[in-house]
Scaffold this active site. Structure first.
Site, PDB file in Angstrom:
ATOM      1  N   ASP A 184      -9.598   2.345   2.803  1.00  0.00           N
ATOM      2  CA  ASP A 184      -9.541   1.592   4.070  1.00  0.00           C
ATOM      3  C   ASP A 184     -10.110   2.368   5.263  1.00  0.00           C
ATOM      4  OD1 ASP A 184      -8.514  -0.823   3.233  1.00  0.00           O
ATOM      5  OD2 ASP A 184      -6.415  -0.267   3.575  1.00  0.00           O
ATOM      6  N   LYS A 206       0.810  -1.229   0.000  1.00  0.00           N
ATOM      7  CA  LYS A 206       0.000   0.000   0.000  1.00  0.00           C
ATOM      8  C   LYS A 206       0.841   1.277   0.000  1.00  0.00           C
ATOM      9  CE  LYS A 206      -3.907  -2.293   2.009  1.00  0.00           C
ATOM     10  NZ  LYS A 206      -4.893  -2.425   3.066  1.00  0.00           N
TER      11      LYS A 206
HETATM   12  P1  NAP Z   1       1.887  -4.150   6.137  1.00  0.00           P
HETATM   13  O1  NAP Z   1       1.906  -2.818   5.470  1.00  0.00           O
HETATM   14  O2  NAP Z   1       2.835  -5.197   5.683  1.00  0.00           O
HETATM   15  O3  NAP Z   1       2.078  -3.925   7.729  1.00  0.00           O
HETATM   16  C1  NAP Z   1       2.108  -5.019   8.601  1.00  0.00           C
HETATM   17  C2  NAP Z   1       2.355  -4.503  10.026  1.00  0.00           C
HETATM   18  O4  NAP Z   1       2.247  -5.621  10.918  1.00  0.00           O
HETATM   19  C3  NAP Z   1       3.739  -3.890  10.241  1.00  0.00           C
HETATM   20  O5  NAP Z   1       3.614  -2.819  11.121  1.00  0.00           O
HETATM   21  C4  NAP Z   1       4.515  -5.039  10.875  1.00  0.00           C
HETATM   22  O6  NAP Z   1       5.514  -4.612  11.807  1.00  0.00           O
HETATM   23  C5  NAP Z   1       3.440  -5.721  11.687  1.00  0.00           C
HETATM   24  N1  NAP Z   1       3.749  -7.144  11.901  1.00  0.00           N
HETATM   25  C6  NAP Z   1       3.925  -8.089  10.956  1.00  0.00           C
HETATM   26  N2  NAP Z   1       4.176  -9.284  11.528  1.00  0.00           N
HETATM   27  C7  NAP Z   1       4.182  -9.072  12.866  1.00  0.00           C
HETATM   28  C8  NAP Z   1       4.417  -9.910  14.002  1.00  0.00           C
HETATM   29  N3  NAP Z   1       4.667 -11.234  13.846  1.00  0.00           N
HETATM   30  N4  NAP Z   1       4.340  -9.365  15.242  1.00  0.00           N
HETATM   31  C9  NAP Z   1       4.068  -8.038  15.408  1.00  0.00           C
HETATM   32  N5  NAP Z   1       3.869  -7.189  14.367  1.00  0.00           N
HETATM   33  C10 NAP Z   1       3.923  -7.705  13.105  1.00  0.00           C
HETATM   34  O7  NAP Z   1       0.419  -4.811   5.989  1.00  0.00           O
HETATM   35  P2  NAP Z   1      -1.006  -4.067   5.902  1.00  0.00           P
HETATM   36  O8  NAP Z   1      -1.332  -3.801   4.484  1.00  0.00           O
HETATM   37  O9  NAP Z   1      -0.982  -2.957   6.876  1.00  0.00           O
HETATM   38  O10 NAP Z   1      -2.011  -5.249   6.365  1.00  0.00           O
HETATM   39  C11 NAP Z   1      -1.963  -5.750   7.677  1.00  0.00           C
HETATM   40  C12 NAP Z   1      -3.131  -6.708   7.932  1.00  0.00           C
HETATM   41  O11 NAP Z   1      -4.380  -6.017   7.863  1.00  0.00           O
HETATM   42  C13 NAP Z   1      -3.247  -7.865   6.944  1.00  0.00           C
HETATM   43  O12 NAP Z   1      -3.611  -9.029   7.644  1.00  0.00           O
HETATM   44  C14 NAP Z   1      -4.386  -7.435   6.022  1.00  0.00           C
HETATM   45  O13 NAP Z   1      -5.061  -8.527   5.433  1.00  0.00           O
HETATM   46  C15 NAP Z   1      -5.289  -6.727   7.029  1.00  0.00           C
HETATM   47  N6  NAP Z   1      -6.189  -5.745   6.385  1.00  0.00           N
HETATM   48  C16 NAP Z   1      -7.524  -5.981   6.425  1.00  0.00           C
HETATM   49  C17 NAP Z   1      -8.388  -5.074   5.855  1.00  0.00           C
HETATM   50  C18 NAP Z   1      -9.861  -5.322   5.892  1.00  0.00           C
HETATM   51  O14 NAP Z   1     -10.571  -4.765   5.069  1.00  0.00           O
HETATM   52  N7  NAP Z   1     -10.361  -6.085   6.848  1.00  0.00           N
HETATM   53  C19 NAP Z   1      -7.899  -3.927   5.220  1.00  0.00           C
HETATM   54  C20 NAP Z   1      -6.528  -3.710   5.223  1.00  0.00           C
HETATM   55  C21 NAP Z   1      -5.677  -4.638   5.805  1.00  0.00           C
HETATM   56  P3  NAP Z   1       6.998  -4.128  11.340  1.00  0.00           P
HETATM   57  O15 NAP Z   1       6.827  -2.728  10.803  1.00  0.00           O
HETATM   58  O16 NAP Z   1       7.762  -4.181  12.612  1.00  0.00           O
HETATM   59  O17 NAP Z   1       7.445  -5.110  10.293  1.00  0.00           O
END
Ligand code: NAP
Length: 295
Positions: A118, A75
């Site tokens: 979002d 994103k």
């Molecule tokens: P992203 O940009 O990759 O960010 C992921 C975040 O999670 C980062 O801050 C990362 O920390 C943290 N993280 C990853 N693994 C972790 C762990 N094992 N322990 C603690 N923190 C961890 O991903 P995103 O696009 O924000 O999406 C994140 C989640 O939200 C996904 O599961 C996605 O499917 C969900 N989502 C759902 C919706 C919906 O409509 N329901 C919409 C958007 C997103 P670091 O910075 O330290 O790596």
């Protein structure tokens, strides 16, 4: 692909770029909407490696795609490939929707626009549970500082929350997010179980924006088993696959209010649908398609 769908040279293509992308329900959700509205459109999952986002976006434009969603972890990277960015996406610093427009006079002239749906999706999900930021939700703990967290923090601040604690493994990333979006209201902290347990003590709402607990690692949770969640807390997990994550099962067991990621998925998807097609999305059809896939 739904049985009723047949592809031709006239079929309009959209998709979702992710890494991983297997977990995404967006293809089922959007294809069900296209089928219900008798639209000759098709939505496909696109596995795009993190260093290939610009190449992928150029490729989609060259292939005649009408647009795409960006999911984890693209994103923020999507922003750098665009000709025009909608002001909320610019403020959030992340885009989840790409719209590819061609000029009628000159089909070679392509404009790439980026939007973020979002934050509206997040607020719709909270409202559906009568959780109204600025009214009955004032203090929020957000776990994660990635693309989704940016939309969540921006939406919460716009809606009037007074305090956000932002927990992330990579503390500088949380510090940057806080400094860019809400320097006075958002307090970045290094993610740890102790910091999480301590922070939620005075919070109304915990939001998990990390992928922890997402399929196939469904046994994981950001919350420790050793400590019960406060029963007066609402917990919103953005993960929607599975619908009841381990975190939400812990929430239910503690007598607290669980909010799953489905409603946000449906509402952010409906806005993307409208941006690509100009038509209102059939929310009920999209919701049912997601539930059917999850079953
Ligand atoms: P992203 O940009 O990759 O960010 C992921 C975040 O999670 C980062 O801050 C990362 O920390 C943290 N993280 C990853 N693994 C972790 C762990 N094992 N322990 C603690 N923190 C961890 O991903 P995103 O696009 O924000 O999406 C994140 C989640 O939200 C996904 O599961 C996605 O499917 C969900 N989502 C759902 C919706 C919906 O409509 N329901 C919409 C958007 C997103 P670091 O910075 O330290 O790596």
């Amino acid at each position: 692909m739904p049985e009723s769908m047949s592809l031709s040279g006239r079929t309009q293509m959209v998709g979702v770029m992710g890494w991983p992308v297997e977990h995404s329900l967006s293809p089922q959700m959007h294809n069900a909407a296209f089928a219900t509205l008798n639209m000759d459109w098709c939505y496909v999952p696109l596995h795009v490696y993190p260093d290939q986002v610009t190449t992928a976006v150029r490729g989609l434009a060259a292939l005649g795609f009408r647009g795409a969603n960006a999911t984890i972890p693209h994103k923020q990277a999507l922003l750098s490939c665009l000709d025009w960015i909608d002001p909320p996406a610019q403020a959030i610093g992340a885009a989840n929707t790409l719209v590819i427009e061609r000029s009628i006079e000159d089909q070679d002239s392509v404009r790439l626009s980026g939007y973020n749906t979002d934050s509206v999706g997040m607020l719709s999900a909270l409202h559906a549970h009568n959780l109204i930021p600025g009214q009955n939700i004032h203090r929020v703990v957000v776990a994660g500082a990635g693309g989704a967290a940016r939309a969540v923090v921006w939406g919460l601040i716009e809606a009037g929350v007074t305090e956000i604690v932002l927990l992330n493994r990579d503390l500088p990333r949380a510090q940057t997010l806080a400094a860019e979006l809400a320097p006075t209201l958002c307090r970045p902290l290094s993610f740890s179980t102790d910091a999480l347990v301590e922070s939620v003590r005075s919070a109304d709402l915990l939001i998990n924006t990390t992928p922890v607990g997402m399929w196939p690692h469904c046994e994981n949770s950001i919350w420790p088993d050793s400590t019960p969640l406060p029963s007066n807390l609402a917990v919103f997990d953005l993960v929607y696959n599975p619908l009841e994550t381990r975190l939400l099962a812990q929430t239910r067991q503690a007598g607290a209010l669980p909010v799953d990621g489905l409603e946000m998925l449906v509402h952010q998807g409906a806005l993307s649908f409208k941006l690509w097609t100009g038509q209102d999305a059939p929310l009920d059809v999209m919701r049912s398609a997601c539930l059917q896939s999850l079953r």
